[in-house]
Design a protein around this motif. Structure first.
Motif, short mmCIF file in Angstrom:
data_model
loop_
_atom_site.label_atom_id
_atom_site.label_comp_id
_atom_site.label_asym_id
_atom_site.label_seq_id
_atom_site.Cartn_x
_atom_site.Cartn_y
_atom_site.Cartn_z
N ALA A 5 0.84 -1.19 0.00
CA ALA A 5 0.00 0.00 0.00
C ALA A 5 0.88 1.24 0.00
O ALA A 5 1.97 1.24 0.56
N SER A 6 0.42 2.26 -0.68
CA SER A 6 1.09 3.56 -0.62
C SER A 6 0.03 4.59 -0.97
O SER A 6 -1.02 4.24 -1.50
N TYR A 22 -3.11 0.48 -4.02
CA TYR A 22 -2.70 -0.84 -3.55
C TYR A 22 -1.96 -1.49 -4.70
O TYR A 22 -2.54 -1.71 -5.77
N THR A 44 1.87 -4.56 3.41
CA THR A 44 2.69 -3.57 4.12
C THR A 44 2.53 -2.22 3.42
O THR A 44 1.86 -2.13 2.40
N THR A 45 3.07 -1.18 4.02
CA THR A 45 2.94 0.15 3.43
C THR A 45 4.30 0.82 3.28
O THR A 45 5.19 0.63 4.10
N LYS A 46 4.42 1.60 2.21
CA LYS A 46 5.66 2.34 1.93
C LYS A 46 5.74 3.64 2.70
O LYS A 46 6.80 4.19 2.89
N HIS A 103 -2.27 2.94 6.43
CA HIS A 103 -3.42 2.72 5.56
C HIS A 103 -4.30 1.64 6.18
O HIS A 103 -3.88 0.94 7.10
N VAL A 143 -2.70 -1.15 8.35
CA VAL A 143 -1.38 -1.38 7.77
C VAL A 143 -0.45 -0.27 8.23
O VAL A 143 -0.68 0.90 7.92
N PRO A 177 3.48 1.47 8.70
CA PRO A 177 4.82 1.46 8.13
C PRO A 177 5.77 0.66 9.03
O PRO A 177 5.71 0.79 10.25
N CYS A 187 -9.68 1.53 1.75
CA CYS A 187 -8.77 1.99 2.79
C CYS A 187 -9.64 2.66 3.85
O CYS A 187 -10.38 3.59 3.55
N CYS A 246 -5.58 8.68 5.07
CA CYS A 246 -4.15 8.69 4.75
C CYS A 246 -3.75 9.88 3.91
O CYS A 246 -2.61 9.97 3.45
#
Ligand code: CUA
Length: 162
Positions: A71-72, A76, A103-105, A109, A122, A124, A144, A148
């Motif tokens: 996720a970012s 997704y 996972t998230t960058k 999220h 989720v 970081p 989401c 975010c």
């Protein structure tokens, strides 16, 4: 004299609370996520599960799947298809056991497959995991559910169970 009574009372309630927590943990199975795996948000690809070629849906064996997602804001990442196009929808046969790993960058999220019991936060630096059996057919929207940023409402995908 009174100090002694209070001391006993205090100790007694402490033991009682610990006993309740112990009971809840062992008999009811309510405990925090058992294994919280960490990941370097700056170098997600160092983790085998989140290498670009391993993103999205992977069949492990008959009736068993893994879905790896990064996720970012505000997307997704489910990998790319044979034509190099970004995947936004995954199709899974009904009754399959599916392990979602995400996972998230960047920021926190949410990962909620609306209409199923898949609902994760989720964070970081962490990998969120949830395994479930998809029992109903239909199209389920991934949303989401943690605010975010400006594009929060644009974060979505689809899980189709057929
Ligand atoms: Cu990602 Cu809200």
């Amino acid at each position: 004299k009174y100090e002694k009574i209070w001391l006993i009372f205090g100790l007694g309630s402490l033991i009682l609370f610990l006993a309740i927590i112990g009971f809840a943990a062992f008999y009811k199975g309510t405990h925090p996520q058992s294994h919280i795996e960490t990941i370097d948000p700056q170098n997600i690809e160092a983790n085998e599960n989140f290498k670009p070629e391993n993103l999205g849906l992977t069949k492990v064996e008959e009736g068993k799947y893994v879905v790896n997602i990064v996720a970012s804001a505000f997307n997704y990442d489910l990998g790319i298809d044979e034509k190099g196009k970004r995947v936004n929808k995954i199709r899974i046969p009904k009754g399959s056991k599916v392990l979602f790993q995400i996972t998230t960058k960047d920021v926190v999220h949410g990962f909620n497959v609306a209409g199923t019991n898949v609902n994760m936060m989720v964070e970081p630096g962490h990998i969120s995991r949830y395994e479930t059996t998809l029992k109903n057919t239909g199209e389920f929207t991934i949303v989401c559910n943690e605010y975010c940023g400006l594009g929060h409402h644009l974060m979505f995908g689809t899980v189709e169970v057929y």
